[in-house]
Design a protein around this motif. Structure first.
Motif, short mmCIF file in Angstrom:
data_model
loop_
_atom_site.label_atom_id
_atom_site.label_comp_id
_atom_site.label_asym_id
_atom_site.label_seq_id
_atom_site.Cartn_x
_atom_site.Cartn_y
_atom_site.Cartn_z
N GLU A 66 71.99 42.26 38.70
CA GLU A 66 71.63 43.54 39.30
C GLU A 66 70.41 43.41 40.21
N GLN A 67 69.40 42.67 39.75
CA GLN A 67 68.19 42.47 40.57
C GLN A 67 68.51 41.68 41.84
N THR A 68 69.34 40.67 41.70
CA THR A 68 69.60 39.75 42.82
C THR A 68 70.58 40.33 43.83
N TYR A 69 71.67 40.93 43.34
CA TYR A 69 72.75 41.36 44.23
C TYR A 69 72.83 42.88 44.40
N GLY A 70 72.10 43.63 43.58
CA GLY A 70 72.13 45.08 43.68
C GLY A 70 73.41 45.71 43.17
N VAL A 71 74.13 45.01 42.31
CA VAL A 71 75.34 45.57 41.71
C VAL A 71 75.16 45.65 40.20
N GLN A 72 75.70 46.71 39.63
CA GLN A 72 75.61 46.89 38.18
C GLN A 72 76.95 46.56 37.54
N LEU A 73 76.90 45.73 36.53
CA LEU A 73 78.07 45.40 35.72
C LEU A 73 77.70 45.70 34.28
N ASP A 74 78.60 46.36 33.57
CA ASP A 74 78.33 46.56 32.14
C ASP A 74 78.94 45.40 31.36
N LEU A 75 78.59 45.31 30.10
CA LEU A 75 79.05 44.20 29.28
C LEU A 75 80.56 44.19 29.15
N ARG A 76 81.17 45.35 29.09
CA ARG A 76 82.63 45.44 28.97
C ARG A 76 83.30 44.82 30.21
N THR A 77 82.78 45.13 31.38
CA THR A 77 83.32 44.56 32.61
C THR A 77 83.10 43.06 32.63
N TYR A 78 81.90 42.62 32.26
CA TYR A 78 81.57 41.19 32.23
C TYR A 78 82.56 40.43 31.35
N MET A 79 82.94 41.02 30.23
CA MET A 79 83.81 40.35 29.26
C MET A 79 85.20 40.07 29.83
N LYS A 80 85.58 40.71 30.92
CA LYS A 80 86.88 40.47 31.55
C LYS A 80 86.93 39.14 32.27
N PHE A 81 85.76 38.57 32.55
CA PHE A 81 85.67 37.35 33.35
C PHE A 81 85.27 36.18 32.48
N GLY A 82 86.09 35.14 32.49
CA GLY A 82 85.83 33.99 31.63
C GLY A 82 84.99 32.91 32.28
N THR A 83 84.98 32.87 33.61
CA THR A 83 84.28 31.78 34.30
C THR A 83 83.24 32.33 35.27
N ILE A 84 82.34 31.45 35.67
CA ILE A 84 81.33 31.82 36.65
C ILE A 84 82.00 32.22 37.97
N GLY A 85 83.03 31.51 38.36
CA GLY A 85 83.74 31.82 39.60
C GLY A 85 84.38 33.19 39.58
N GLU A 86 84.95 33.57 38.45
CA GLU A 86 85.56 34.89 38.33
C GLU A 86 84.50 35.99 38.44
N LEU A 87 83.37 35.77 37.79
CA LEU A 87 82.27 36.75 37.88
C LEU A 87 81.74 36.82 39.31
N ARG A 93 83.08 41.20 45.46
CA ARG A 93 83.91 42.37 45.74
C ARG A 93 83.08 43.64 45.69
N LEU A 94 82.22 43.76 44.68
CA LEU A 94 81.39 44.96 44.54
C LEU A 94 80.38 45.09 45.68
N ARG A 95 79.94 43.96 46.19
CA ARG A 95 79.00 43.98 47.31
C ARG A 95 79.69 44.25 48.62
N GLY A 96 81.02 44.20 48.62
CA GLY A 96 81.75 44.41 49.86
C GLY A 96 81.76 43.17 50.73
N GLY A 97 81.35 42.06 50.15
CA GLY A 97 81.30 40.81 50.90
C GLY A 97 82.48 39.93 50.56
N ALA A 98 82.29 38.66 50.75
CA ALA A 98 83.34 37.69 50.51
C ALA A 98 83.46 37.43 49.02
#
Length: 108
Positions: A66-87, A93-98
């Motif tokens: 959140e501090q670095t990218y300005g996007v908020q993710l809750d723990l439930r959303t985080y749990m959907k992603f198994g790898t660093i690449g998926e996160l 996507r949330l930043r509207g970037g690549a």
């Protein structure tokens, strides 16, 4: 992961000229939270494989994201992603970037 997707992760830019993909900077953030060398982590690194990684580490990472990218993710959303690449893909996507696309899960 396709060659095009790999080029997104290496260069930090999409070919479409969108914003920077966060993978190159997300790996060092995960490494800092996990207290591990960044060289040991990559897009395919599973959070569950990082020694001593748990819910407290995940919460710390989400605060740093959140501090670095300005996007908020809750723990439930985080749990959907198994790898660093998926996160990283979700952060992009949330930043509207690549977004760095994660490989699709097998069906069937």
């Amino acid at each position: 992961m396709s060659d095009q997707q790999l080029s997104h992760t290496r260069s930090g830019q999409s070919e479409g000229g969108g914003g920077p993909a966060p993978l190159d900077s997300l790996c060092p953030l995960v490494a800092r939270v996990a207290r591990r060398p960044a060289e040991q982590l990559g897009a395919d690194t599973r959070f569950e494989e990082i020694g001593s990684w748990g819910s407290l580490s995940a919460m710390r990472l989400l605060a740093v994201v959140e501090q670095t990218y300005g996007v908020q993710l809750d723990l439930r959303t985080y749990m959907k992603f198994g790898t660093i690449g998926e996160l990283a893909g979700e952060v992009g996507r949330l930043r509207g970037g690549a977004a760095v696309e994660a490989p699709s899960a097998p069906t069937g």
